[in-house]
Design a protein around this motif. Structure first.
Motif: not given
Length: 157
Positions: A103-108, A110-116, A120-127
């Motif tokens: 339900g989080q708007r991950a499409q919008y 930033h990778v830093r916001a995903v990491a926080d 967070r498990a997807a942040a390194p992969l998105l980076d």
């Protein structure tokens, strides 16, 4: 009373009791169909809130998005997609999956916001996917990122 029940089940003389069974089976099939369509068209947020459907919804999401990633990987392997195109498609698919699953708007984000966030498990992969998408000089293995994306989706909880 049992004779009346027997007469009801067997129907008028000359009719098989299997017609009643067939009619009930068709009625149950129609009811099941309507329930399935109703549940399948509900928004993900509502499906995540229904305990009886939550696990099934999560499995279906993981399966559908993992198939999409496998298709992107195949197209990249067959040279239908460049590294940049595959990186963009993988990132878009992963972000869409995260949105549908949480339900989080991950499409919008930033990778830093995903990491926080809880994502967070997807942040390194998105980076890494961002690097593959925007840095032509990078030596990122997009095939490996595709496999990692598929694995992350399949194991997401």
């Amino acid at each position: 009373m049992p004779d009346d029940l027997l007469r009801f089940v067997s129907g008028p003389p000359g009719y098989s009791p299997w017609w009643l069974v067939l009619g009930l089976a068709l009625l149950l099939s129609v009811i099941f169909w309507y329930v399935a369509v109703f549940v399948a068209t509900m928004p993900s947020a509502r499906l995540r809130a229904i305990p009886a459907v939550r696990d099934l919804h999560a499995r279906v999401l993981r399966y559908r998005f993992a198939r999409t990633v496998a298709s992107i990987n195949r197209r990249h392997r067959d040279a239908e997609l460049t590294d940049e195109q595959a990186g963009a498609a993988l990132s878009r698919t992963l972000r869409s999956f995260l949105h549908q699953a949480t339900g989080q708007r991950a499409q919008y984000m930033h990778v830093r916001a995903v990491a926080d966030s809880e994502l967070r498990a997807a942040a390194p992969l998105l980076d890494a996917l961002g690097t593959a998408r925007f840095d032509r000089s990078s030596t990122v293995d997009v095939g490996r990122l595709g496999r990692d994306t598929e694995e992350l989706i399949r194991t997401w909880r």
